[in-house]
Scaffold this active site. Structure first.
Site, PDB file in Angstrom:
ATOM      1  N   ASP A  69       0.861  -1.187   0.000  1.00  0.00           N
ATOM      2  CA  ASP A  69       0.000   0.000   0.000  1.00  0.00           C
ATOM      3  C   ASP A  69       0.898   1.238   0.000  1.00  0.00           C
ATOM      4  O   ASP A  69       2.089   1.148   0.325  1.00  0.00           O
ATOM      5  CB  ASP A  69      -0.918   0.003   1.233  1.00  0.00           C
ATOM      6  CG  ASP A  69      -1.854   1.210   1.248  1.00  0.00           C
ATOM      7  OD1 ASP A  69      -2.420   1.539   0.190  1.00  0.00           O
ATOM      8  OD2 ASP A  69      -2.010   1.851   2.307  1.00  0.00           O
ATOM      9  N   CYS A  76      -4.324  -1.631  -2.002  1.00  0.00           N
ATOM     10  CA  CYS A  76      -4.545  -0.195  -2.221  1.00  0.00           C
ATOM     11  C   CYS A  76      -5.469  -0.073  -3.425  1.00  0.00           C
ATOM     12  O   CYS A  76      -5.136  -0.571  -4.510  1.00  0.00           O
ATOM     13  CB  CYS A  76      -3.193   0.463  -2.494  1.00  0.00           C
ATOM     14  SG  CYS A  76      -3.308   2.198  -2.940  1.00  0.00           S
ATOM     15  N   CYS A 106     -11.206   2.785   0.096  1.00  0.00           N
ATOM     16  CA  CYS A 106      -9.774   3.044   0.271  1.00  0.00           C
ATOM     17  C   CYS A 106      -9.374   2.229   1.489  1.00  0.00           C
ATOM     18  O   CYS A 106     -10.098   2.235   2.501  1.00  0.00           O
ATOM     19  CB  CYS A 106      -9.544   4.535   0.515  1.00  0.00           C
ATOM     20  SG  CYS A 106      -7.865   4.942   1.048  1.00  0.00           S
TER      21      CYS A 106
HETATM   22  N1  DGL Z   1      -4.893   2.922   0.801  1.00  0.00           N
HETATM   23  C1  DGL Z   1      -4.869   3.607  -0.472  1.00  0.00           C
HETATM   24  C2  DGL Z   1      -6.106   3.234  -1.281  1.00  0.00           C
HETATM   25  O1  DGL Z   1      -6.748   2.228  -0.981  1.00  0.00           O
HETATM   26  C3  DGL Z   1      -4.628   5.057  -0.237  1.00  0.00           C
HETATM   27  C4  DGL Z   1      -4.300   5.814  -1.444  1.00  0.00           C
HETATM   28  C5  DGL Z   1      -3.476   7.048  -1.236  1.00  0.00           C
HETATM   29  O2  DGL Z   1      -2.314   6.911  -0.877  1.00  0.00           O
HETATM   30  O3  DGL Z   1      -3.998   8.134  -1.517  1.00  0.00           O
HETATM   31  O4  DGL Z   1      -6.469   3.868  -2.233  1.00  0.00           O
END
Ligand code: DGL
Length: 291
Positions: free
Chosen positions: A27, A90, A203
């Site tokens: 992630d 992610c 997210c």
């Molecule tokens: N955990 C990431 C997602 O699911 C975060 C994305 C980011 O860094 O903006 O999109």
């Protein structure tokens, strides 16, 4: 007296080696730990290596080619650690780099994330659901495919909600008295005023504030449900491991707890990160930090 020689076929040693290889998780930051928590619960005999690209977080405001390049670098690193399966934990990275990662490593099972919009649409009574995600995920093809193939045929309105401060708020440990927390409370009221009955956390950082949202829903006595993809991803990983004959061999020794350390790697460390990781995975889980 006769003696018996037991021979181990080299192929079976190779298979055992592969089965006991770790699962890789990636992630932009600590959000993918929400997926790890489901995996550790469902597949406790597995070993996990986690890569957090804290040097470049957040990904959500970056353009597609940037996200693809960063994700491919992360997947390559996990591949080089000998991971038998990789979860791109992610939604933003999956939306812009899942296909490319699978093209680069066609022999490696790679699981990506897409917001759990489909179950929300199928369960919605009001015909209005909201997806909370980053700009990159909301504009990505994976989510929009689900909107076209499921939400539209079911005549369900999908509100896309984006607040660029949410990921940094989670990375900061979610201080309750911040402006981001106040905005989120107000947004829950707005959703309710618009008859939204399902909130999709699109997210992987967001499940960490699920309890905060639920408290607000309860306080306002709203009939609103929250869904995320964590459980479904853990089930998908399990079925892929079975299909590829890659499930870790259970350890016979009962003294071995099903609490193998998580190996955590970040592209940038600070002292707070270590405190936060431990808080998010639980104090009883052992974490081994790789630098
Ligand atoms: N955990 C990431 C997602 O699911 C975060 C994305 C980011 O860094 O903006 O999109």
């Amino acid at each position: 007296m006769s003696s018996q020689v037991l021979s181990v076929h080299p192929d079976s040693r190779m298979t055992d080696h592969k089965r006991n290889a770790p699962i890789g998780l990636f992630d932009s930051g600590v959000g993918g730990l929400s997926v790890y928590n489901h995996l550790a619960e469902q597949l406790p005999a597995e070993r996990y290596v986690y890569y957090a690209d804290t040097l470049h977080v957040p990904y959500g405001n970056r353009d597609s080619s940037d996200i693809e390049a960063l994700t491919l670098a992360a997947v390559t690193w996990l591949y080089e650690q000998g991971c038998k399966l990789i979860v791109i934990a992610c939604n933003s990275a999956s939306a812009h780099a899942l296909d490319a990662a699978r093209r680069h490593y066609p022999q490696l099972p790679i699981v990506g994330l897409v917001p759990a919009l489909k179950p929300a649409v199928l369960a919605s009574q009001s015909g209005h659901v909201a997806v909370l995600a980053t700009k990159a995920t909301l504009n990505g093809t994976l989510l929009n495919k689900v909107i076209n193939e499921v939400a539209i045929p079911y005549q369900t309105t999908v509100t896309k909600y984006f607040d660029p401060m949410l990921v940094p708020w989670v990375e900061a440990g979610m201080p309750k008295n911040s402006e981001t927390a106040a905005c989120l409370r107000e947004q829950v009221r707005n959703f309710a005023d618009n008859q939204v009955d399902y909130l999709v956390l699109g997210c992987t950082h967001y499940p960490f504030f699920k309890a905060f949202l639920q408290a607000e829903i309860d306080k306002q006595q709203l009939s609103m449900q929250i869904v995320d993809s964590g459980q479904a991803i853990a089930a998908r990983v399990q079925s892929l491991l079975v299909e590829h004959e890659l499930l870790a061999k259970p350890i016979d020794d009962n003294s071995q707890p099903n609490n193998l350390p998580l190996t955590f790697y970040a592209s940038k460390y600070d002292a707070f990160l270590i405190v936060l990781v431990q808080q998010l995975v639980g104090v009883d889980r052992q974490v081994y930090y790789l630098r």
